[in-house]
Design a protein around this motif. Structure first.
Motif, mmCIF file in Angstrom:
data_model
loop_
_atom_site.group_PDB
_atom_site.id
_atom_site.type_symbol
_atom_site.label_atom_id
_atom_site.label_comp_id
_atom_site.label_asym_id
_atom_site.label_seq_id
_atom_site.Cartn_x
_atom_site.Cartn_y
_atom_site.Cartn_z
ATOM 1 N N LEU A 21 47.824 -48.865 1.772
ATOM 2 C CA LEU A 21 48.232 -47.534 1.310
ATOM 3 C C LEU A 21 49.733 -47.535 1.066
ATOM 4 N N LEU A 22 50.145 -47.084 -0.124
ATOM 5 C CA LEU A 22 51.560 -46.989 -0.479
ATOM 6 C C LEU A 22 51.917 -45.534 -0.731
ATOM 7 N N SER A 23 53.084 -45.127 -0.240
ATOM 8 C CA SER A 23 53.571 -43.757 -0.431
ATOM 9 C C SER A 23 54.914 -43.809 -1.150
ATOM 10 N N TYR A 24 55.126 -42.823 -2.058
ATOM 11 C CA TYR A 24 56.329 -42.795 -2.893
ATOM 12 C C TYR A 24 57.029 -41.447 -2.788
ATOM 13 N N SER A 25 58.246 -41.398 -3.338
ATOM 14 C CA SER A 25 59.063 -40.193 -3.236
ATOM 15 C C SER A 25 58.659 -39.114 -4.232
ATOM 16 N N GLU A 26 57.810 -39.439 -5.211
ATOM 17 C CA GLU A 26 57.339 -38.461 -6.181
ATOM 18 C C GLU A 26 55.954 -38.871 -6.645
ATOM 19 N N SER A 27 55.298 -38.008 -7.403
ATOM 20 C CA SER A 27 53.952 -38.309 -7.867
ATOM 21 C C SER A 27 53.965 -39.521 -8.792
ATOM 22 N N ILE A 28 52.873 -40.245 -8.811
ATOM 23 C CA ILE A 28 52.768 -41.485 -9.567
ATOM 24 C C ILE A 28 51.441 -41.536 -10.305
ATOM 25 N N ARG A 29 51.349 -42.456 -11.273
ATOM 26 C CA ARG A 29 50.098 -42.729 -11.974
ATOM 27 C C ARG A 29 49.742 -44.189 -11.748
ATOM 28 N N VAL A 30 48.454 -44.450 -11.464
ATOM 29 C CA VAL A 30 48.023 -45.808 -11.152
ATOM 30 C C VAL A 30 46.927 -46.237 -12.117
ATOM 31 N N SER A 31 46.792 -47.539 -12.268
ATOM 32 C CA SER A 31 45.670 -48.139 -12.987
ATOM 33 C C SER A 31 44.906 -49.012 -12.002
ATOM 34 N N ASP A 32 43.782 -49.579 -12.444
ATOM 35 C CA ASP A 32 42.978 -50.409 -11.547
ATOM 36 C C ASP A 32 43.785 -51.541 -10.940
#
Length: 548
Positions: free
Chosen positions: A45-56
Motif C-alpha cells: 500500500l502506497l500513500s501520497y500527498s494528493e490524489s493520484i491516478r493508477v494503471s494496472d
C-alpha cells in the motif's frame, strides 16, 4: 537579450526533461522502506500527498531474480491518494523491490522504488539496482518544448485578437495580419496535438514509440488532461473560420466578437486547468485566478507582437496617436491583473517567505518575477514615450515622432517581448516542478544532553513521508564520543501513535544515522534516543520536532 531569452527557455525545457520530477509526494508505504518482516505481507500500500491516478502496472513488486511477485493489477486504495497491489501468496524469504509510477492530480508522473525483506532486512542497494523508474529523456524534452510552444502560441493568438478587435480594428486588413494570426493559431494547435500524443508516453515512462500505441493514447483521451486538450483543439477549430472572415472583410461585428471571446475564454481555461491549478486546496478559485493570469499575459505579449510586427510598420501618424495611448491603458490594466493573480498563485503554491528562498520552485519563481519586473520597467519607459509624443489623441501634428524615435520605441517593444519569452520559458519550467508549499520542509536541528554527552540531532526533511536522522554525540572534552550502539523511538502523543523503533547505523566515531524513517502524519513528534557507550553505561534523551 535574445541570447538570455534562449538560455532561460532552454533551462525551462531542460527542467521538463525528467518525467520523475512530479508533484505528488510519497508520504507512506506498507511495508515501510527497509522493513524486515517475519511473514510475507498480503499487499503493498502506497500513500501520497494528493490524489493520484493508477494503471494496472503502476506498482511492480520484484524478487531478487527480477521476477514479478504481485498479481499485476494495481488498484486505488481506500483514499484517492492511495494505491495498492496484492502479492502472490507464500512468498519465500528474501529481498523484494517495490517499483512504482503513478500520475498525480496535476497530470505529472511520479515514480520511485524501495525495498523490504522477508525473514531479514533487504539487501543493501536493492531498490537502486532493480527499481529503475526513470522515463524517457527525449519524451520529456519534447513534452517541455510543446508546453512552452503552447504558452507562446496561445499568448500570441489571444493577445493579437484582443488588440486588433478592441484597439486597432483596421489592423485586421493590414498586410501581415492574417499571417500573424495564422502563426499564433498554428503554434497553439500543433502544441496541443503534440501534448496530446506525448502525455501518454510521458506518464507511462516509455520512449517516443509509445506515441503509436493506441493503448497509451486511449488512456490520455479518457483522462481529464486529454479532455481539456480536446476542448482546446475544438475551440481553435471553431475560431479558425471567424479569424479568416475578420481578415477578409474587416473587424468582426458584435456577434462574432462574442463568439471569439467565448472561444478565447475556453482556450484560456484549458491552459489554466492543467497543472498546479488542478490540485491542492481552493482548486476552483485557483483555476479562475490562472485564467485571468493567462488572459492578462496574452493581452500583453500578443499586443506587443502586433505593435512590433504590424502597427509601427504600417500605421499612420494619426493612427499611432489614437492606438498607442489606448494600448498603454490596456497594458496597465493587464499588468495589474497579472500582479494580483500572480500574488494569489504565489501564496497558494509557496505559502511562506522561507519557502520562496529555500525551495527550487520558490527560487525559479523569483527569477520569473525578476524578468517580469524587467518587462514592467521597459513598458514604463515605452508608456512615458507615448505620453511625451501623444499627449492627447488630437495632438498629432505638434508631437508626431520621427523615424528615429519610432525605431527607439520598436527596440523597447522587442526588449519587452524578449523578457516575455523568458517569463514563458520559466513558466514552462515551474509547471514541472514541485510547488514550494509541498516541497518546503526545513531540516530540524536540535541539541540535548544525555548524561555527560552533548547530543546534536538533525532530521531532514521535516515532512510527512521519508526522513533521515543524524545523531552526533560529543564527550565533555569536546571530542566525538565513541558509541557501541544507538537506537531511536518515535511517537506522536497528540494522536496516541507509537512508539515506533528506528534502528540507527553507527557511522564514524560519535555519529549514528538512519534514512529509514517513515512519518505517516504531521504534528509534533517525540524523538527518544538511547545511546550506549559500553556494557555498563547507557543514556537516554528526548527531543520534539514538528512534521509538516
Amino acid at each position: 537579450m535574445a541570447l538570455i531569452a534562449m538560455a532561460a527557455t532552454s533551462v525551462g525545457l531542460g527542467l521538463g526533461v525528467s518525467p520523475a520530477s512530479a508533484h505528488a509526494l510519497l508520504t507512506g508505504t506498507e511495508p515501510v522502506d527497509g522493513a524486515a518482516l517475519r511473514t510475507a505481507p498480503a499487499r503493498v500500500l502506497l500513500s501520497y500527498s494528493e490524489s493520484i491516478r493508477v494503471s494496472d502496472d503502476s506498482i511492480r513488486v520484484l524478487d531478487a531474480a527480477g521476477a514479478r511477485v504481485d498479481d499485476g493489477h494495481t488498484r486505488p486504495g481506500a483514499k484517492a491518494s492511495q494505491a495498492t497491489v496484492a502479492l502472490k501468496p507464500g512468498l519465500p524469504t528474501g529481498t523484494y523491490v517495490v517499483s512504482w509510477r503513478v500520475i498525480s492530480a496535476d497530470s505529472h508522473p511520479v515514480s520511485g522504488a524501495f525495498a523490504f525483506g522477508i525473514g531479514g532486512p533487504p539487501q543493501a542497494g536493492a531498490a537502486h539496482a532493480e527499481g529503475d523508474t526513470s522515463g524517457s529523456q527525449s519524451v520529456g524534452l519534447f513534452f517541455g518544448a510543446a508546453r512552452f510552444a503552447g504558452y507562446g502560441g496561445i499568448g500570441l493568438l489571444l493577445g493579437a485578437c484582443v488588440f486588433l478587435t478592441l484597439i486597432w480594428p483596421r489592423g485586421f486588413q493590414t498586410r501581415g495580419a492574417g499571417r500573424l494570426l495564422a502563426v499564433g493559431w498554428a503554434i497553439a494547435a500543433v502544441a496541443a496535438v503534440a501534448q496530446l500524443l506525448l502525455q501518454g508516453p510521458y506518464a507511462a515512462g516509455v520512449g517516443l514509440t509509445g506515441i503509436f500505441r493506441w493503448s497509451i493514447l486511449s488512456t490520455t483521451l479518457a483522462d481529464r488532461f486529454g479532455h481539456l486538450l480536446l476542448i482546446r483543439l475544438l475551440a481553435l477549430c471553431l475560431a479558425a473560420p471567424l479569424l479568416r472572415r475578420a481578415v477578409r472583410v474587416g473587424a468582426p461585428d458584435l456577434w462574432h466578437r462574442g463568439e471569439l471571446a467565448a472561444l478565447g475564454l475556453a482556450i484560456a481555461v484549458t491552459l489554466a486547468a492543467i497543472g498546479h491549478g488542478s490540485a491542492g486546496d481552493l482548486v476552483g478559485l485557483a483555476v479562475v485566478s490562472l485564467t485571468v493570469h493567462v488572459l492578462a499575459m496574452s493581452v500583453w505579449i500578443g499586443g506587443l507582437s502586433v505593435i512590433a510586427v504590424l502597427l509601427l510598420r504600417q500605421a499612420s501618424g494619426a493612427e499611432l496617436a489614437v492606438v498607442l495611448p489606448r494600448w498603454s491603458r490596456l497594458a496597465a490594466g493587464a499588468v495589474i491583473a497579472i500582479v494580483l493573480s500572480g500574488l494569489f498563485q504565489s501564496w497558494r503554491e509557496i505559502g511562506s517567505l522561507p519557502a520562496a528562498v529555500d525551495t527550487s520552485y520558490g527560487r525559479m519563481l523569483l527569477y520569473k518575477t525578476w524578468f517580469f519586473l524587467g518587462m514592467i520597467a521597459v513598458g514604463g519607459l515605452s508608456q512615458q514615450w507615448v505620453r511625451r509624443h501623444y499627449r492627447t489623441k488630437n495632438d498629432v501634428a505638434a508631437a508626431a515622432p520621427g523615424a528615429a524615435a519610432l525605431a527607439g520605441l520598436r527596440r523597447g517593444v522587442v526588449a519587452e517581448l524578449t523578457a516575455g519569452a523568458v517569463v514563458l520559458g520559466l513558466t514552462a519550467a515551474l509547471v514541472n516542478m514541485v510547488p514550494g508549499r509541498t516541497s518546503y520542509a526545513p531540516p530540524f536541528s536540535g541539541t540535548a544532553f544525555a548524561g555527560p554527552m552533548t547530543v546534536k540531532v538533525r532530521v531532514s526533511p521535516t515532512r510527512v513521508g521519508a526522513e533521515s536522522l543524524d545523531v552526533r554525540a560529543w564527550a565533555p572534552t569536546g571530542k566525538p564520543q565513541k558509541l557501541v550502539a544507538a537506537s531511536a523511538e518515535l511517537s506522536l502523543p497528540s494522536a496516541d501513535l507509537g512508539p515506533f523503533t528506528v534502528p540507527l547505523d553507527l557511522a564514524d566515531t560519535g555519529h549514528a544515522h538512519s534514512d529509514r524513517l517513515q512519518l505517516p502524519l504531521d504534528g509534533k513528534w517525540q524523538l527518544r534516543l538511547t545511546l550506549r557507550l559500553n556494557d555498563f553505561d547507557q543514556y537516554v534523551t528526548t527531543l520534539f520536532y514538528t512534521v509538516r
